[in-house]
Design a protein around this motif. Structure first.
Motif, mmCIF file in Angstrom:
data_model
loop_
_atom_site.group_PDB
_atom_site.id
_atom_site.type_symbol
_atom_site.label_atom_id
_atom_site.label_comp_id
_atom_site.label_asym_id
_atom_site.label_seq_id
_atom_site.Cartn_x
_atom_site.Cartn_y
_atom_site.Cartn_z
ATOM 1 N N ARG A 1 5.042 3.706 -5.612
ATOM 2 C CA ARG A 1 3.662 4.077 -5.958
ATOM 3 C C ARG A 1 2.811 2.817 -6.061
ATOM 4 O O ARG A 1 3.214 1.823 -6.654
ATOM 5 C CB ARG A 1 3.636 4.822 -7.281
ATOM 6 N N ASN A 2 1.619 2.887 -5.493
ATOM 7 C CA ASN A 2 0.646 1.804 -5.595
ATOM 8 C C ASN A 2 -0.015 1.932 -6.970
ATOM 9 O O ASN A 2 -0.692 2.917 -7.249
ATOM 10 C CB ASN A 2 -0.392 1.927 -4.474
ATOM 11 N N TRP B 1 -0.280 -1.905 1.416
ATOM 12 C CA TRP B 1 -0.215 -2.345 0.021
ATOM 13 C C TRP B 1 1.189 -2.770 -0.414
ATOM 14 O O TRP B 1 1.338 -3.430 -1.429
ATOM 15 C CB TRP B 1 -0.765 -1.283 -0.926
ATOM 16 N N GLU C 1 -1.441 5.874 -4.715
ATOM 17 C CA GLU C 1 -0.873 6.283 -3.427
ATOM 18 C C GLU C 1 0.639 6.097 -3.466
ATOM 19 O O GLU C 1 1.140 5.138 -4.045
ATOM 20 C CB GLU C 1 -1.491 5.432 -2.308
ATOM 21 N N ASN D 1 -2.568 0.543 -8.193
ATOM 22 C CA ASN D 1 -4.037 0.483 -8.160
ATOM 23 C C ASN D 1 -4.663 1.812 -7.742
ATOM 24 O O ASN D 1 -5.690 2.207 -8.285
ATOM 25 C CB ASN D 1 -4.502 -0.619 -7.211
ATOM 26 N N THR D 2 -4.056 2.484 -6.769
ATOM 27 C CA THR D 2 -4.665 3.701 -6.231
ATOM 28 C C THR D 2 -3.864 4.960 -6.521
ATOM 29 O O THR D 2 -4.375 6.058 -6.359
ATOM 30 C CB THR D 2 -4.831 3.588 -4.708
#
Length: 94
Positions: free
Chosen positions: A66-67, A83, A72, A69-70
């Motif tokens: 999992r990103n 990323w 995603e 920041n976003t």
């Protein structure tokens, strides 16, 4: 020796015979399949049910990364998203 026109006529006759034989054999095959289906009271799921590795393909796979920041996510399959490219994946593990 046969002429070109005679050979073309033979070819056309053979192609017609091939189509007729194919249609006849297909009808026979369908009739046999229907008889077996009726005899054993089979359903479509009995015949087309896929089990094992071949049937497990194409399903959804749980995300592994999992990103932060976003939000995603990525499953770890296919080309890595930008990323996560070139970075330690452990820090993105879910």
């Amino acid at each position: 020796m046969a002429t070109y026109q005679e050979l073309l006529a033979q070819k056309e006759s053979l192609e017609k015979q091939i189509l007729e034989a194919k249609a006849r054999e297909k009808a026979e095959g369908v009739a046999k399949a229907k008889a077996i289906i009726e005899q054993y009271n089979l359903s479509a799921s009995d015949i087309f049910n896929r089990k094992g590795p071949a049937g497990s393909r194409g399903g959804k796979v749980a995300a592994k990364y999992r990103n932060p920041n976003t939000g995603e996510t990525w499953t770890g399959r296919g080309k890595a998203p930008k990323w996560i490219e070139g970075q330690n994946r452990a820090q993105f593990a879910i």
